[in-house]
Design a protein around this motif. Structure first.
Motif, PDB file in Angstrom:
ATOM      1  N   TYR A  14      -6.130   2.898   9.613  1.00  0.00           N
ATOM      2  CA  TYR A  14      -6.489   2.568   8.238  1.00  0.00           C
ATOM      3  C   TYR A  14      -6.814   1.090   8.131  1.00  0.00           C
ATOM      4  N   THR A  24       1.786  -1.093   5.669  1.00  0.00           N
ATOM      5  CA  THR A  24       1.752  -2.548   5.777  1.00  0.00           C
ATOM      6  C   THR A  24       2.245  -3.167   4.473  1.00  0.00           C
ATOM      7  N   ALA A  58      -5.252   2.025   0.901  1.00  0.00           N
ATOM      8  CA  ALA A  58      -5.255   2.470   2.285  1.00  0.00           C
ATOM      9  C   ALA A  58      -6.550   3.239   2.541  1.00  0.00           C
ATOM     10  N   MET A  78       0.865  -1.181   0.000  1.00  0.00           N
ATOM     11  CA  MET A  78       0.000   0.000   0.000  1.00  0.00           C
ATOM     12  C   MET A  78       0.895   1.222   0.000  1.00  0.00           C
ATOM     13  N   MET A 119      -6.159  -1.715   5.267  1.00  0.00           N
ATOM     14  CA  MET A 119      -5.527  -2.020   3.988  1.00  0.00           C
ATOM     15  C   MET A 119      -6.395  -3.053   3.281  1.00  0.00           C
ATOM     16  N   TYR A 169       0.893   5.682   4.703  1.00  0.00           N
ATOM     17  CA  TYR A 169      -0.290   6.328   5.253  1.00  0.00           C
ATOM     18  C   TYR A 169       0.160   7.522   6.097  1.00  0.00           C
ATOM     19  N   THR A 203       4.029  -4.437   9.415  1.00  0.00           N
ATOM     20  CA  THR A 203       3.651  -3.023   9.422  1.00  0.00           C
ATOM     21  C   THR A 203       4.814  -2.228   9.979  1.00  0.00           C
TER      22      THR A 203
END
Length: 329
Positions: A229, A155, A236, A120, A231, A123, A176
């Motif tokens: 968040y 992640t 995200a 992803m 995923m 974030y 993560t």
């Protein structure tokens, strides 16, 4: 917005306590073990604080876990954040900015040789286009300038091998990571819960909460959402509301209940049961009970860690609170 340049050190403020951190933590579900690789850089002082650990146990002290190595004054030298080797045996090299890293650690009792690939985008908790709970000014978590410079979580997949004592494991799971920069003193004024629930390469949950630091040990810790968040297949998805509660034995996490609402109005209810637990210390002045949880969500099973961050002044206040209560009885 996080850019490729954020993989390197940022221009520090003059404050000697300016810090840059990164953390890479993952689980080995079949072994009931979690691994942590943490570094806190203080470029103005020319030193690095680093904690590396592996734990598969429920224990009251760090010295009882499978592996613990915490150094506070490693020389920074000519290291870059995107490519550094520390005297404790930790080597981190970014192969593709904010997308792919090589993570290695070599010691007598623990060897890590894995590659992490993001699933992803980063974030960014200060980007309103990404995080519906982004705040003005950058201050967060009642911790002063802790993350004022910047902070992101991400992640991804982790693959490779780990050797712990006399056993070797193939790693194929999720990780993560986070990266933050700003002024970070030895003590922080607020408390924080930082957790993740890894289910598959298509789905994971990450969340950061605040709580009342004066909650007596053994009582449930009520969690107030700061950032989170979901995923979902590489996207995200920001969380706009959420609550949680941690059941504890002393300060050690035993169960966690979460209810999160994302920006698509989907509700996610997670329940976690601790498989491991120990009091981590990521930097001097901090105390961080940490547990690997077995998470369930709609019948699916996942794994991930939850960490409650205090500083030692909170423990002094809790001890005083207990003394007053005992005197009143």
């Amino acid at each position: 917005m996080i850019t490729d340049d954020d993989v390197e050190f940022h221009a520090p403020s003059p404050d000697p306590m300016w810090a840059e951190t990164n953390y890479f933590g993952f689980e080995i579900p079949e072994a009931g073990t979690h691994i942590g690789l943490y570094s806190l850089f203080r470029p103005n002082l020319g030193i690095v604080n680093s904690a590396v650990f592996a734990n598969s146990r429920m224990v009251p002290v760090q010295t009882a876990i499978d592996f613990w190595d915490h150094r506070a004054y490693l020389p920074l030298g000519e290291n870059r954040l995107s490519d550094f080797s520390l005297a404790n045996g930790l080597r981190v090299a970014c192969l593709d900015p904010n997308r792919r890293w090589e993570l290695r650690f070599d010691s007598e009792w623990l060897t890590v040789d894995v590659e992490y690939s993001a699933l992803m985008p980063p974030y960014d908790i200060h980007d309103r286009a990404m995080d519906p709970l982004a705040r003005d000014g950058g201050d967060d978590l009642a911790s002063g300038d802790l993350w004022k410079g910047g902070h992101f979580d991400m992640t991804g997949a982790v693959e490779g091998t780990v050797r712990l004592h006399d056993r070797s494991y193939d790693v194929d799971w999720l990780l993560t990571m986070d990266h933050s920069w700003g002024v970070r003193g030895e003590y922080q004024s607020g408390t924080m819960t930082w957790l993740q629930a890894h289910f598959s390469r298509d789905f994971a949950v990450h969340a950061i909460f605040q709580s009342d630091a004066t909650t007596p040990p053994g009582q449930p810790l009520d969690l107030s959402i700061s950032h989170s968040y979901v995923m979902d297949h590489g996207e995200a998805v920001g969380v706009k509301a959420g609550t949680g509660r941690t059941l504890r034995e002393g300060l050690a996490q035993r169960e966690v209940e979460l209810e999160l609402v994302d920006v698509r109005d989907r509700v996610w209810k997670l329940h976690g049961v601790a498989q491991t637990g120990f009091p981590a210390e990521y930097w001097p002045g901090s105390s961080s009970p940490m547990a690997m949880m077995r998470w369930t969500l709609d019948g699916e099973v996942g794994y991930g860690t939850t960490t409650d961050f205090y500083d030692y002044r909170h423990h002094v206040a809790l001890q005083a609170q207990r003394a007053r209560a005992a005197a009143e009885r």
